[in-house]
Design an enzyme around this catalytic site. Structure first.
Site, PDB file in Angstrom:
ATOM      1  N   HIS A  87       0.822  -1.202   0.000  1.00  0.00           N
ATOM      2  CA  HIS A  87       0.000   0.000   0.000  1.00  0.00           C
ATOM      3  C   HIS A  87       0.861   1.260   0.000  1.00  0.00           C
ATOM      4  O   HIS A  87       2.013   1.247   0.437  1.00  0.00           O
ATOM      5  CB  HIS A  87      -0.922   0.005   1.215  1.00  0.00           C
ATOM      6  CG  HIS A  87      -1.968  -1.068   1.141  1.00  0.00           C
ATOM      7  ND1 HIS A  87      -3.031  -1.121   2.007  1.00  0.00           N
ATOM      8  CD2 HIS A  87      -2.118  -2.131   0.296  1.00  0.00           C
ATOM      9  CE1 HIS A  87      -3.796  -2.159   1.692  1.00  0.00           C
ATOM     10  NE2 HIS A  87      -3.253  -2.791   0.665  1.00  0.00           N
ATOM     11  N   GLU A  89       0.728   3.929   1.794  1.00  0.00           N
ATOM     12  CA  GLU A  89       1.158   4.346   3.135  1.00  0.00           C
ATOM     13  C   GLU A  89       2.334   3.500   3.614  1.00  0.00           C
ATOM     14  O   GLU A  89       3.260   4.009   4.243  1.00  0.00           O
ATOM     15  CB  GLU A  89      -0.003   4.210   4.138  1.00  0.00           C
ATOM     16  CG  GLU A  89      -1.242   4.990   3.771  1.00  0.00           C
ATOM     17  CD  GLU A  89      -2.276   4.167   3.002  1.00  0.00           C
ATOM     18  OE1 GLU A  89      -3.481   4.378   3.248  1.00  0.00           O
ATOM     19  OE2 GLU A  89      -1.885   3.323   2.168  1.00  0.00           O
ATOM     20  N   CYS A 113      -6.554   1.723   5.189  1.00  0.00           N
ATOM     21  CA  CYS A 113      -7.157   0.470   5.652  1.00  0.00           C
ATOM     22  C   CYS A 113      -6.672   0.224   7.085  1.00  0.00           C
ATOM     23  O   CYS A 113      -5.821   0.947   7.605  1.00  0.00           O
ATOM     24  CB  CYS A 113      -6.748  -0.682   4.726  1.00  0.00           C
ATOM     25  SG  CYS A 113      -5.005  -1.158   4.869  1.00  0.00           S
ATOM     26  N   CYS A 116      -2.745  -0.360   7.378  1.00  0.00           N
ATOM     27  CA  CYS A 116      -1.994   0.887   7.220  1.00  0.00           C
ATOM     28  C   CYS A 116      -2.233   1.839   8.393  1.00  0.00           C
ATOM     29  O   CYS A 116      -1.309   2.519   8.849  1.00  0.00           O
ATOM     30  CB  CYS A 116      -2.343   1.560   5.897  1.00  0.00           C
ATOM     31  SG  CYS A 116      -1.687   0.657   4.482  1.00  0.00           S
TER      32      CYS A 116
END
Length: 170
Positions: A87, A89, A113, A116
């Site tokens: 992801h 992040e 999410c 993260c």
């Protein structure tokens, strides 16, 4: 003469520009790290360096089952997630230094999410600003940020730069 953009718009625009590097078929996400008004890093979601990404090898979907309690009722919820992709992040945290993150703000195109959010909660940042909601994890992510004292806000009324929006598949 066009009006000068405010800082939130400026940094979210940069996050959307970073998202255009993503090769994910399901969601293009970009993130930036900002300390004061200084841009310290950018990232986007994608496969690890040097390996085929989702556009080349397809999504690597797994189904997760989660128990949710709402109004005292337990419900089993099935969620699909791609595990090929790191992801935005996570990439941002991998490629920035802890000392730069202390008290900083992360601008991210999409609400983080749960995974993260957990990582960001321990990263030293003071604020997360996002544009698009991610309803699958919203309640528990908001609670975590409140418990950690991390400012967490959605940019309302924001319009991404032309050509930066990709179709989102949940």
């Amino acid at each position: 003469m066009a009006a000068r953009k405010d800082w939130d718009t400026y940094f979210m625009d940069i996050a959307y520009m970073a998202s255009t590097r993503s090769q994910c078929n399901r969601r293009h996400v970009g993130a930036v790290l900002v300390q004061g008004k200084k841009l310290l890093g950018t990232a986007y979601n994608g496969a690890p360096m040097g390996v085929p990404d989702c556009s080349e090898a397809g999504c690597m979907l797994v189904e997760e089952i989660e128990l949710e309690v709402k109004d005292g009722q337990e419900t089993v919820v099935k969620k699909q997630r791609c595990i090929r992709t790191i992801h935005a992040e996570q990439n941002l945290l991998l490629f920035t230094d802890r000392e730069d993150r202390e008290g900083a703000t992360v601008y991210v195109t999409d609400q983080p999410c749960w995974t993260c959010a957990n990582m960001l909660a321990n990263s030293g940042i003071a604020e997360i600003v996002f544009h698009r909601p991610y309803p699958k994890d919203d309640g528990k992510v908001r609670l975590l940020m409140e418990q950690r004292g991390i400012a967490f806000r959605q940019l309302s009324g924001y319009e991404p730069p032309a050509g930066t929006l990709a179709e989102v598949i949940n």
